[in-house]
Design a protein around this motif. Structure first.
Motif, PDB file in Angstrom:
ATOM      1  N   UNK A 160      -0.889  -1.932  15.339  1.00 54.17           N
ATOM      2  CA  UNK A 160       0.112  -1.565  16.361  1.00 54.17           C
ATOM      3  C   UNK A 160       1.526  -2.031  15.968  1.00 54.17           C
ATOM      4  N   UNK A 161       1.461  -2.969  15.140  1.00 51.06           N
ATOM      5  CA  UNK A 161       2.735  -3.652  14.719  1.00 51.06           C
ATOM      6  C   UNK A 161       3.453  -2.725  13.175  1.00 51.06           C
ATOM      7  N   UNK A 162       2.665  -1.673  12.931  1.00 51.70           N
ATOM      8  CA  UNK A 162       3.085  -1.009  11.656  1.00 51.70           C
ATOM      9  C   UNK A 162       4.244  -0.037  12.260  1.00 51.70           C
ATOM     10  N   UNK A 163       5.495  -0.170  11.370  1.00 54.21           N
ATOM     11  CA  UNK A 163       6.624   0.554  11.954  1.00 54.21           C
ATOM     12  C   UNK A 163       6.651   2.070  11.763  1.00 54.21           C
ATOM     13  N   UNK A 164       7.371   2.779  12.386  1.00 54.51           N
ATOM     14  CA  UNK A 164       7.360   4.352  12.273  1.00 54.51           C
ATOM     15  C   UNK A 164       7.821   4.883  10.947  1.00 54.51           C
ATOM     16  N   UNK A 165       8.532   4.097  10.411  1.00 52.24           N
ATOM     17  CA  UNK A 165       8.896   4.603   8.914  1.00 52.24           C
ATOM     18  C   UNK A 165       7.854   4.270   7.996  1.00 52.24           C
ATOM     19  N   UNK A 166       6.928   3.426   8.039  1.00 52.99           N
ATOM     20  CA  UNK A 166       5.484   3.205   7.405  1.00 52.99           C
ATOM     21  C   UNK A 166       4.768   4.140   7.522  1.00 52.99           C
ATOM     22  N   UNK A 220       5.336   7.262   8.581  1.00 52.80           N
ATOM     23  CA  UNK A 220       5.924   8.400   8.012  1.00 52.80           C
ATOM     24  C   UNK A 220       5.817   8.338   6.250  1.00 52.80           C
ATOM     25  N   UNK A 221       5.914   7.479   5.790  1.00 58.23           N
ATOM     26  CA  UNK A 221       5.790   7.305   4.058  1.00 58.23           C
ATOM     27  C   UNK A 221       4.301   7.468   3.841  1.00 58.23           C
ATOM     28  N   UNK A 222       3.365   7.064   4.405  1.00 63.11           N
ATOM     29  CA  UNK A 222       2.105   7.083   3.968  1.00 63.11           C
ATOM     30  C   UNK A 222       1.049   8.267   4.763  1.00 63.11           C
ATOM     31  N   UNK A 223       2.116   9.290   5.414  1.00 63.96           N
ATOM     32  CA  UNK A 223       1.487  10.360   6.196  1.00 63.96           C
ATOM     33  C   UNK A 223       0.637  11.353   4.883  1.00 63.96           C
ATOM     34  N   UNK A 224      -0.516  11.607   5.461  1.00 68.11           N
ATOM     35  CA  UNK A 224      -1.373  12.360   4.500  1.00 68.11           C
ATOM     36  C   UNK A 224      -2.288  11.722   3.413  1.00 68.11           C
ATOM     37  N   UNK A 279       0.829  -1.419   0.056  1.00 71.29           N
ATOM     38  CA  UNK A 279      -0.163   0.068   0.053  1.00 71.29           C
ATOM     39  C   UNK A 279       0.835   1.182  -0.056  1.00 71.29           C
ATOM     40  N   UNK A 280       1.991   1.285   1.047  1.00 69.27           N
ATOM     41  CA  UNK A 280       2.622   2.408   0.842  1.00 69.27           C
ATOM     42  C   UNK A 280       3.459   2.456  -0.435  1.00 69.27           C
ATOM     43  N   UNK A 281       4.071   1.726  -1.070  1.00 66.37           N
ATOM     44  CA  UNK A 281       4.720   1.806  -2.137  1.00 66.37           C
ATOM     45  C   UNK A 281       3.948   2.366  -3.475  1.00 66.37           C
TER      46      UNK A 281
END
Length: 448
Positions: free
Chosen positions: A308-314, A316-320, A283-285
């Motif tokens: 809860x298992x989704x990492x912080x970098x994920x 950040x990438x999908x923010x917005x 989804x992110x990519x």
């Protein structure tokens, strides 16, 4: 006033269509409604002051091995619930203040209710909550067992099943049971008892499954009423077992038409943590805005929310361009102008809802009839992309782009838009489902 007694099977995907049918029979036709229900997944009866409710004892609450209703557990449920249902139905039939009970309508999964109906001399009509095409496959499970399909599924996974094109051997539903005999026994019971009932109801419409309806009518030799789509008469929102997060609608309001991918794998499907993260990164990519339903229990063995298992970098990438909720008002989401695609587990209720709103799909089937539905929407009606059951983030990313940004996706959207129009037309005066409902009403009135 004539009364109909309904008995839904206690799983979300079965409860919804049974209560939609109850509303149709009451509000559209005028039947009085009694609902027999179990404590497990009990409905909120305060939402239905116009129905009578009757609670029966059930073994599910005290025996977690009977959840989530797979394999021999379904046979056990039928055996243990038959007597409580019989006692309850006998009380309903004997109550002097009750209107004439014309019939009972029970989920096909409750095959044990046919013997009860026979003993109490009341007619039984069966609601089949799956598609017609998958029902034909289920009915053939004993044949598949005899011909060896079920004992060599892994070796023959990609082989076609000539009798039921375009499905493959790996699409044959086995519910993950190690003991295939219990599954064959269960569905033999289901369809033997269904054929002994008075009639069969489907949440579909003639124009969608015409060849399969004709085949089923020949095989079963009984009245079959295709009166769907139920959701265009009454929403399933009232019978949701989970609280719907309406912030998802506010989020959709901020996005352009047909730009958002809606992702929901239903009320039961779960995946391992590795697959969950492949979904997340796919989804992110993809670069596409998405609304993702991640309910508690989405990851095998984890009761908490999978988010809860989704990492912080994920994050950040999908923010917005992402919205993650535990449950969403699905019918309203699919009808929203900003939704351009639906990544689904291919349950029949979700499939019908997506068709009714003209939304093309991407399929990740989990179990039961879902593999068959995914094969049908992708290869027969050609309104979906089928990722099948095993996929990596690259497959997810490519599938989303095909669905949302390519000419292939545009063609799918055109085809499903045509089906949307047909679904709406069939409910109007003179339409196939309108006439089928008139026929069902007359049929019920002649019973009892």
């Amino acid at each position: 006033m004539s009364r109909v007694v309904l008995f839904p099977y206690p799983a979300q995907g079965h409860i919804n269509p049974m209560f939609q049918l109850a509303n149709i029979l009451h509000h559209t036709i005028g039947f009085a409604i009694s609902v027999v229900y179990t404590q497990h997944n009990a409905p909120d009866i305060s939402r239905y002051p116009h129905f009578q409710f009757h609670l029966i004892s059930d073994p599910v609450t005290d025996d977690n091995s009977l959840i989530p209703f797979r394999g021999n557990a379904i046979n056990v449920l039928n055996a243990r619930c038959a007597r409580p249902f019989k006692l309850c139905l006998a009380r309903i039939l004997s109550e002097e203040n009750n209107a004439t009970v014309r019939c009972i309508i029970t989920d096909a999964m409750w095959y044990s209710t046919q013997a009860v109906a026979d003993e109490l001399n009341v007619s039984r009509i069966v609601l089949r909550t799956a598609s017609v095409h998958s029902s034909l496959v289920y009915a053939a499970l004993p044949l598949f067992h005899q011909t060896g399909y079920l004992t060599s599924m892994e070796a023959r996974a990609e082989d076609a099943v000539p009798e039921f094109q375009p499905i493959k051997v790996k699409d044959i539903p086995t519910f993950g049971a190690k003991d295939q005999n219990s599954i064959v026994e269960f569905f033999s019971n289901v369809f033997t008892e269904t054929k002994r009932s008075s009639a069969l109801i489907f949440n579909t419409f003639e124009e969608l499954e015409s060849p399969d309806l004709a085949k089923l009518r020949r095989q079963f030799d009984m009245p079959v009423f295709a009166i769907g789509p139920f959701n265009k008469r009454f929403s399933a929102a009232e019978t949701s077992l989970r609280k719907q997060d309406r912030s998802s609608i506010d989020w959709l309001d901020t996005h352009a038409p047909q730009s958002v991918l809606y992702v929901s794998f239903g009320s039961i499907a779960a995946m391992d943590k590795t697959t969950f993260l492949e979904v997340a990164w796919g989804l992110a990519n993809s670069g596409q805005p998405f609304l993702w339903v991640v309910r508690p229990g989405s990851i095998n063995g984890a009761a908490s929310a999978g988010s809860e298992v989704l990492p912080a970098e994920w994050a950040e990438k999908v923010s917005g361009r992402s919205c993650v909720v535990e449950w969403a008002p699905q019918q309203e989401v699919l009808a929203h102008s900003s939704v351009g695609g639906f990544w689904t587990h291919s349950g029949w209720n979700s499939t019908v809802e997506s068709i009714c709103e003209g939304v093309p799909m991407m399929c990740a089937p989990y179990f039961a009839d879902q593999m068959i539905n995914a094969r049908w929407v992708s290869e027969v009606w050609r309104i979906a992309i089928n990722l099948e059951r095993v996929f990596a983030r690259r497959d997810v990313e490519e599938g989303i782009r095909r669905l949302m940004t390519t000419a292939e996706g545009v063609e799918m959207r055109r085809r499903v838009a045509a089906l949307k129009e047909t679904a709406a037309a069939c409910l109007g005066p003179g339409g196939s489902s309108y006439e089928a409902l008139v026929g069902l009403s007359k049929f019920i009135m002649e019973l009892g």
